[in-house]
Design a protein around this motif. Structure first.
Motif, PDB file in Angstrom:
ATOM      1  N   ALA A  77       0.829  -1.210   0.000  1.00  0.00           N
ATOM      2  CA  ALA A  77       0.000   0.000   0.000  1.00  0.00           C
ATOM      3  C   ALA A  77       0.865   1.262   0.000  1.00  0.00           C
ATOM      4  CB  ALA A  77      -0.933  -0.008   1.201  1.00  0.00           C
ATOM      5  N   MET A  78       1.852   1.292   0.863  1.00  0.00           N
ATOM      6  CA  MET A  78       2.702   2.483   1.009  1.00  0.00           C
ATOM      7  C   MET A  78       3.479   2.737  -0.294  1.00  0.00           C
ATOM      8  SD  MET A  78       3.536   4.265   3.941  1.00  0.00           S
ATOM      9  CE  MET A  78       4.844   4.804   5.008  1.00  0.00           C
ATOM     10  N   ALA A  79       3.993   1.677  -0.904  1.00  0.00           N
ATOM     11  CA  ALA A  79       4.736   1.826  -2.164  1.00  0.00           C
ATOM     12  C   ALA A  79       3.789   2.336  -3.250  1.00  0.00           C
ATOM     13  CB  ALA A  79       5.354   0.489  -2.562  1.00  0.00           C
ATOM     14  N   ASN A  80       2.635   1.727  -3.319  1.00  0.00           N
ATOM     15  CA  ASN A  80       1.646   2.096  -4.331  1.00  0.00           C
ATOM     16  C   ASN A  80       1.276   3.581  -4.236  1.00  0.00           C
ATOM     17  OD1 ASN A  80      -0.155   1.675  -6.410  1.00  0.00           O
ATOM     18  ND2 ASN A  80      -1.785   0.912  -5.073  1.00  0.00           N
ATOM     19  N   PHE A  81       1.004   4.039  -3.027  1.00  0.00           N
ATOM     20  CA  PHE A  81       0.634   5.446  -2.821  1.00  0.00           C
ATOM     21  C   PHE A  81       1.742   6.390  -3.278  1.00  0.00           C
ATOM     22  CE2 PHE A  81      -2.260   3.929   0.682  1.00  0.00           C
ATOM     23  CZ  PHE A  81      -3.433   4.332   0.060  1.00  0.00           C
ATOM     24  N   ASN A  82       2.976   5.907  -3.177  1.00  0.00           N
ATOM     25  CA  ASN A  82       4.106   6.766  -3.497  1.00  0.00           C
ATOM     26  C   ASN A  82       4.672   6.522  -4.895  1.00  0.00           C
ATOM     27  OD1 ASN A  82       4.875   8.463  -0.999  1.00  0.00           O
ATOM     28  ND2 ASN A  82       4.385   6.463  -0.153  1.00  0.00           N
ATOM     29  N   GLY A  83       3.956   5.746  -5.683  1.00  0.00           N
ATOM     30  CA  GLY A  83       4.391   5.496  -7.049  1.00  0.00           C
ATOM     31  C   GLY A  83       5.662   4.672  -7.147  1.00  0.00           C
ATOM     32  N   ILE A  84       5.875   3.804  -6.162  1.00  0.00           N
ATOM     33  CA  ILE A  84       7.066   2.948  -6.149  1.00  0.00           C
ATOM     34  C   ILE A  84       6.625   1.510  -6.432  1.00  0.00           C
ATOM     35  CG2 ILE A  84       8.874   2.018  -4.616  1.00  0.00           C
ATOM     36  CD1 ILE A  84       8.795   4.795  -3.207  1.00  0.00           C
ATOM     37  N   ARG A  85       7.376   0.800  -7.261  1.00  0.00           N
ATOM     38  CA  ARG A  85       7.046  -0.603  -7.545  1.00  0.00           C
ATOM     39  C   ARG A  85       7.382  -1.453  -6.321  1.00  0.00           C
ATOM     40  NH1 ARG A  85       8.940  -4.171 -11.874  1.00  0.00           N
ATOM     41  NH2 ARG A  85      11.013  -3.643 -11.121  1.00  0.00           N
ATOM     42  N   SER A  86       6.603  -2.513  -6.082  1.00  0.00           N
ATOM     43  CA  SER A  86       6.952  -3.378  -4.952  1.00  0.00           C
ATOM     44  C   SER A  86       6.963  -4.836  -5.370  1.00  0.00           C
ATOM     45  CB  SER A  86       5.992  -3.163  -3.779  1.00  0.00           C
ATOM     46  OG  SER A  86       4.689  -3.556  -4.129  1.00  0.00           O
ATOM     47  N   ILE A  87       7.888  -5.560  -4.764  1.00  0.00           N
ATOM     48  CA  ILE A  87       8.029  -6.988  -5.004  1.00  0.00           C
ATOM     49  C   ILE A  87       7.994  -7.700  -3.661  1.00  0.00           C
ATOM     50  CG2 ILE A  87       9.645  -8.778  -5.787  1.00  0.00           C
ATOM     51  CD1 ILE A  87      10.542  -6.303  -7.739  1.00  0.00           C
ATOM     52  N   GLY A  88       7.155  -8.708  -3.559  1.00  0.00           N
ATOM     53  CA  GLY A  88       7.082  -9.494  -2.329  1.00  0.00           C
ATOM     54  C   GLY A  88       7.658 -10.875  -2.579  1.00  0.00           C
ATOM     55  N   VAL A  89       8.646 -11.250  -1.785  1.00  0.00           N
ATOM     56  CA  VAL A  89       9.162 -12.621  -1.838  1.00  0.00           C
ATOM     57  C   VAL A  89       8.355 -13.401  -0.803  1.00  0.00           C
ATOM     58  CG1 VAL A  89      11.184 -14.104  -1.552  1.00  0.00           C
ATOM     59  CG2 VAL A  89      11.434 -11.815  -2.561  1.00  0.00           C
ATOM     60  N   ILE A  90       7.553 -14.353  -1.298  1.00  0.00           N
ATOM     61  CA  ILE A  90       6.547 -14.995  -0.447  1.00  0.00           C
ATOM     62  C   ILE A  90       6.996 -16.386  -0.029  1.00  0.00           C
ATOM     63  CG2 ILE A  90       4.089 -15.536  -0.222  1.00  0.00           C
ATOM     64  CD1 ILE A  90       4.662 -12.602  -1.031  1.00  0.00           C
ATOM     65  N   LYS A  91       6.848 -16.635   1.267  1.00  0.00           N
ATOM     66  CA  LYS A  91       7.252 -17.921   1.844  1.00  0.00           C
ATOM     67  C   LYS A  91       6.231 -19.010   1.497  1.00  0.00           C
ATOM     68  CE  LYS A  91       8.287 -19.998   6.268  1.00  0.00           C
ATOM     69  NZ  LYS A  91       8.354 -19.841   7.709  1.00  0.00           N
ATOM     70  N   GLY A  92       6.665 -20.009   0.732  1.00  0.00           N
ATOM     71  CA  GLY A  92       5.795 -21.151   0.421  1.00  0.00           C
ATOM     72  C   GLY A  92       5.208 -21.073  -0.978  1.00  0.00           C
ATOM     73  N   LYS A  93       5.642 -21.983  -1.826  1.00  0.00           N
ATOM     74  CA  LYS A  93       5.117 -22.063  -3.202  1.00  0.00           C
ATOM     75  C   LYS A  93       3.618 -22.332  -3.182  1.00  0.00           C
ATOM     76  CE  LYS A  93       8.628 -22.374  -6.404  1.00  0.00           C
ATOM     77  NZ  LYS A  93       8.658 -21.417  -7.520  1.00  0.00           N
ATOM     78  N   TYR A  94       3.150 -23.079  -2.177  1.00  0.00           N
ATOM     79  CA  TYR A  94       1.734 -23.466  -2.099  1.00  0.00           C
ATOM     80  C   TYR A  94       0.816 -22.241  -2.146  1.00  0.00           C
ATOM     81  CZ  TYR A  94       1.412 -21.611   2.576  1.00  0.00           C
ATOM     82  OH  TYR A  94       1.381 -20.732   3.634  1.00  0.00           O
ATOM     83  N   ALA A  95       1.335 -21.129  -1.601  1.00  0.00           N
ATOM     84  CA  ALA A  95       0.503 -19.930  -1.440  1.00  0.00           C
ATOM     85  C   ALA A  95       0.074 -19.328  -2.778  1.00  0.00           C
ATOM     86  CB  ALA A  95       1.257 -18.898  -0.616  1.00  0.00           C
ATOM     87  N   GLU A  96       0.781 -19.757  -3.841  1.00  0.00           N
ATOM     88  CA  GLU A  96       0.538 -19.226  -5.175  1.00  0.00           C
ATOM     89  C   GLU A  96      -0.835 -19.648  -5.706  1.00  0.00           C
ATOM     90  OE1 GLU A  96       3.399 -19.128  -9.127  1.00  0.00           O
ATOM     91  OE2 GLU A  96       3.801 -20.545  -7.482  1.00  0.00           O
ATOM     92  N   HIS A  97      -1.296 -20.825  -5.267  1.00  0.00           N
ATOM     93  CA  HIS A  97      -2.454 -21.432  -5.925  1.00  0.00           C
ATOM     94  C   HIS A  97      -3.779 -20.911  -5.410  1.00  0.00           C
ATOM     95  CE1 HIS A  97       0.493 -23.678  -7.971  1.00  0.00           C
ATOM     96  NE2 HIS A  97       0.973 -24.182  -6.834  1.00  0.00           N
ATOM     97  N   SER A  98      -3.813 -20.445  -4.183  1.00  0.00           N
ATOM     98  CA  SER A  98      -5.040 -19.782  -3.750  1.00  0.00           C
ATOM     99  C   SER A  98      -4.628 -18.646  -2.822  1.00  0.00           C
ATOM    100  CB  SER A  98      -5.983 -20.802  -3.111  1.00  0.00           C
ATOM    101  OG  SER A  98      -6.100 -20.648  -1.755  1.00  0.00           O
ATOM    102  N   LEU A  99      -4.677 -17.451  -3.367  1.00  0.00           N
ATOM    103  CA  LEU A  99      -4.166 -16.291  -2.641  1.00  0.00           C
ATOM    104  C   LEU A  99      -5.005 -16.004  -1.394  1.00  0.00           C
ATOM    105  CD1 LEU A  99      -3.289 -13.648  -5.416  1.00  0.00           C
ATOM    106  CD2 LEU A  99      -1.839 -15.415  -4.387  1.00  0.00           C
TER     107      LEU A  99
END
Ligand SMILES: *Cc1c(COP(=O)(O)O)cnc(C)c1O
Length: 301
Positions: A77-99
Motif C-alpha cells: 500500500a505504502m509503495a503504491n501510494f508513493n508510485g514505487i514498484r513493490s516486489i514481495g518474496v513470499i514464503k511457500g510455493k503453495y501460497a501461489e495457488h489460492s491467494l
C-alpha cells in the motif's frame, strides 16, 4: 510523502473489570487509526524506507513475508501510494495457488509476488541470495522481513514520542522486536516494557532483541510467549470470544495475530497479580487489522 495519516493516534482508557482494584490504569495508544491500509507500527517502520527511495530515486522496493503478513500488505500500500514498484518474496510455493486475502490485497496494490519454497525463503538474510534477487529485480531497495532494518527501528522509535511520562509500563506485541527496541531505546530508564510474542517459543527473541537495546535498558523489558494460542496466526474460540467482548466494551478492534494475544496475556497477568497496584500500563495497538479478514465470520466487528 504522498500518503497522509487518516487520523492522528490517541490514547484511550480501557473499560474492563479485570484490572479494577488490581492496577491503577490500563490505557491503549491507538496506532491502528493512522491509516486504513498502513496502520500501526508499520507506518512508522516503513516511512523512512519509503522516504529513502524517494530521496535516492529508487523506484522499486523488495521485501519478504508469509501469506498473512501485515508487513507485506502495508509495504504494498505504502509503495503504491508513493508510485514505487513493490516486489514481495513470499514464503511457500503453495501460497501461489489460492491467494489469501492479504496476498490478494498486495497484488491489488501492484505488488509482484515472487513465490519461493520454505527452504529458499530461509535464505532471506543470506547476502548471495539477496544479490541474486537484486539482479533479478533491477536493484530494488531490499527491506528485510517485518521491516526490521535500521530505518525501520528509527521510525519505530518515534512511537516513543507519543508516550506520556506518567506510565510505569508499556505493553507491546513482538514479531521481529524492532518496534519494542525502538520504544525501549527512546523512553526513560524508569519505564518498563512488556513484550508479547504470538508464536511458540517466541521468548528466544529476548536474546535477539537484546543486542538492539542500549545497555542501560537491557534489564528494562521482558518478552513472554505464553499466549500463542497454538502458534503464529493460530487462534481458538476463547481468543475470538475475548476479541468480541473487548470490542463490545471498548469499541476497539484487536487483531487476531498480535494485539488480541497481547491483551489476553496482560489480562491473565493482571488477574493473577503479577503487577503492583500503582502500575499504569499503556498498551500499544500496533494495528494489523487486515489479518482479521480470514476470521471475519467469527467476529462481530
Ligand atoms: C508487524 C506487527 C507487529 C510486530 O512488530 P515488530 O516490530 O516486528 O516486532 C506487532 N503488531 C502488529 C499488529 C504487527 O502487524
Amino acid at each position: 510523502m504522498a500518503i497522509t495519516p487518516d487520523r492522528q493516534p490517541f490514547i484511550q482508557p480501557i473499560n474492563a473489570a479485570w484490572y479494577e482494584n488490581k492496577v491503577t490504569g490500563v490505557d491503549m495508544l491507538r496506532l491502528d487509526v493512522i491509516h486504513k491500509h498502513v496502520s500501526g507500527n508499520k507506518w512508522f517502520k516503513l516511512k523512512y524506507n519509503i522516504e529513502h527511495c524517494i530521496l535516492e530515486g529508487i523506484d522499486t522496493v523488495l521485501t519478504f513475508g508469509g501469506a498473512y503478513s501485515n508487513h507485506l500488505a502495508a509495504t504494498a500500500a505504502m509503495a503504491n501510494f508513493n508510485g514505487i514498484r513493490s516486489i514481495g518474496v513470499i514464503k511457500g510455493k503453495y501460497a501461489e495457488h489460492s491467494l489469501t486475502s492479504t496476498l490478494q490485497f498486495c497484488t491489488d496494490n501492484g505488488m509482484y509476488l515472487h513465490f519461493v519454497t520454505n527452504e529458499t525463503y530461509s535464505k532471506k538474510n543470506d547476502p548471495d541470495f539477496l544479490k541474486e534477487l537484486s539482479d533479478m529485480f533491477a536493484t530494488p531497495l531490499i527491506i528485510p522481513e517485518g521491516g526490521a532494518n535500521e530505518m525501520g527501528i528509527i521510525g519505530a522509535g518515534e512511537i516513543a514520542d507519543l508516550i506520556p511520562a506518567d506510565y510505569t509500563h508499556i505493553a507491546v506485541s513482538v514479531g521481529t522486536g524492532s518496534t519494542l527496541s525502538g520504544i525501549v531505546n527512546n523512553t526513560g530508564n524508569e519505564l518498563w516494557t512488556i513484550g508479547y510474542a504470538p508464536m511458540k517459543g517466541g521468548s528466544y527473541l529476548g536474546k535477539e532483541v537484546s543486542r538492539l537495546i542500549r545497555p542501560e535498558k537491557r534489564d528494562a523489558y521482558r518478552i513472554y510467549d505464553d499466549w500463542h494460542f497454538g502458534g503464529f496466526g493460530r487462534y481458538t474460540d476463547e481468543l475470538t470470544m475475548f476479541m468480541n467482548n473487548f470490542y463490545g466494551q471498548n469499541g476497539i478492534p484487536l487483531d487476531m495475530v498480535y494485539t488480541a494475544k497481547m491483551m489476553f496475556g496482560l489480562k491473565e497477568q493482571i488477574l493473577r497479580g503479577d503487577y503492583p497496584d500503582e502500575v499504569r500500563i499503556l498498551c500499544i495497538h500496533t494495528g494489523g487489522l487486515q489479518g482479521n479478514q480470514s476470521i471475519a465470520d467469527k467476529l462481530i466487528f
